[in-house]
Motif scaffolding. Sequence first.
Motif, short mmCIF file in Angstrom:
data_model
loop_
_atom_site.label_atom_id
_atom_site.label_comp_id
_atom_site.label_asym_id
_atom_site.label_seq_id
_atom_site.Cartn_x
_atom_site.Cartn_y
_atom_site.Cartn_z
N MET A 1 0.84 -1.21 0.00
CA MET A 1 0.00 0.00 0.00
C MET A 1 0.87 1.25 0.00
N GLU A 26 -14.90 -2.07 6.80
CA GLU A 26 -14.53 -2.53 8.14
C GLU A 26 -13.99 -1.39 8.97
N THR A 28 -12.27 -1.06 13.16
CA THR A 28 -11.95 -1.80 14.38
C THR A 28 -10.99 -1.01 15.25
N ASN A 29 -11.10 -1.20 16.55
CA ASN A 29 -10.06 -0.66 17.43
C ASN A 29 -9.37 -1.82 18.17
N GLY A 30 -9.57 -3.03 17.64
CA GLY A 30 -8.83 -4.17 18.18
C GLY A 30 -9.59 -4.91 19.25
N ALA A 31 -9.27 -6.17 19.40
CA ALA A 31 -9.99 -7.02 20.35
C ALA A 31 -9.47 -6.85 21.77
N TYR A 32 -8.38 -6.09 21.93
CA TYR A 32 -7.76 -6.00 23.25
C TYR A 32 -7.90 -4.62 23.89
N GLU A 86 -4.04 0.67 -2.60
CA GLU A 86 -3.36 0.02 -3.72
C GLU A 86 -4.41 -0.58 -4.64
N HIS A 98 -4.42 3.48 8.66
CA HIS A 98 -3.58 2.84 9.68
C HIS A 98 -3.18 3.86 10.73
N GLU A 100 -0.27 5.05 13.79
CA GLU A 100 1.18 5.27 13.64
C GLU A 100 1.97 3.98 13.84
N GLN A 101 1.34 2.92 14.35
CA GLN A 101 2.03 1.64 14.50
C GLN A 101 1.66 0.65 13.40
N GLY A 102 1.01 1.14 12.36
CA GLY A 102 0.68 0.27 11.24
C GLY A 102 -0.54 -0.59 11.49
N ARG A 103 -1.31 -0.28 12.51
CA ARG A 103 -2.50 -1.09 12.79
C ARG A 103 -3.68 -0.55 12.00
N LEU A 104 -4.43 -1.48 11.41
CA LEU A 104 -5.57 -1.09 10.61
C LEU A 104 -6.70 -0.55 11.49
N ARG B 46 -5.40 -6.90 13.09
CA ARG B 46 -5.33 -5.44 12.93
C ARG B 46 -3.92 -4.99 12.58
N GLY B 49 1.92 -5.02 9.95
CA GLY B 49 3.36 -4.80 9.86
C GLY B 49 3.65 -3.34 10.11
#
Lengths: 123, 215
Positions: A1, A26, A28-32, A86, A98, A100-104, B46, B49
């Motif tokens: 991307m 989609e 999300t803010n993550g499952a954790y 992309e 994303h 700043e840590q590359g998390r979607l 999520r 990388g």
Amino acid sequence: MEAIVREDVQKEIDAFAGKPVYVHLETTNGAYASHFNEKAHNVGAFIRNANVTYSHGKIISTGGGYRVGLKLELGWVYAEGLTDYEVDEQNRLLMAGHDEQGRLMVALEISQTPFAHEADSHE
Amino acid sequence: MSKQRVIIIFPHPDDETFGTGGTIADFIEKGANVTYWCGTLGDMGRNMGNPVFANRETLSTHRRKELQEATEVLGIDYVHLGYRDKTIEFEPLEEIVTHLRTKLEQEKPDLVITHFPGYAVHPDHDALGRAAVEAVKEMKEEERPELWLHAISNQAATDLGEPAIVRDVSEYWDTKWKALRTHLSQADGMVDLLNREDQLERLKTERFYTGDQLR
Ligand SMILES: [Zn+2]
């Protein structure tokens, strides 16, 4: 991307207009989230392979990211916070935001063929 | 305690290393046969990388490769159970139970390790753990393997007391660390965690509740 170039993505959005397409949407803010911060809520939603036809779509710059809206006969598809995109080798328009840590955080993808949905399928 | 045939049942590539990497290395060194039954390919993860190299459509391919590498480091086989990330809890429970029980009856393990249902934070962990526990319960008593349960929730110790099995795996830390690093797409999401000395120390101890601690 790579980082979204508004004009380029607008051309891709235009190319799918008026055709039946499959959409993956989609957020999300993550499952954790609430595991690491008791005050946080886990929030997420996705729809995979929504089969829609949009009459037109637009990408709007918000300074930090982009919003995309696709106008359907009976409604809208909307995503905010998109930063990267992309066109993959299957000619699908993949957009995502994303942190700043590359998390979607958000994804909006448009394809003329269905996205993989079998548990085992992958490309 | 000698375990000859061990089956680990978790839903995501990387669960095996985080929760049980040191224990696996220990079992392997003692000559056990360990197989990881991985529920999904983590296709809805999520972390993409850092810098981003995966996208929603390619993530499962990356994670399958990472799992392959991690299991090579750990010296175990893996089987993909064929579910989709984030959706296990919505599948009919009885179907997953039957699927697992049938496979367990064929494989005849001495020990099954899975998540403690209700105390494993991620819905896939809870759902697959629940199915695995039910599957073991449904087995004939003489074939029934021992059950170890991995809990993650901050609430576990309060509700369940201390786990019966507490294993210092610092002797196997190099292997566990190496396996953790193979999960590259997920690795930078772990950075926060791995940079914190207290969290690192936590990973050097692996804790399991036993089947009789279930509630
Ligand atoms: Zn997991």
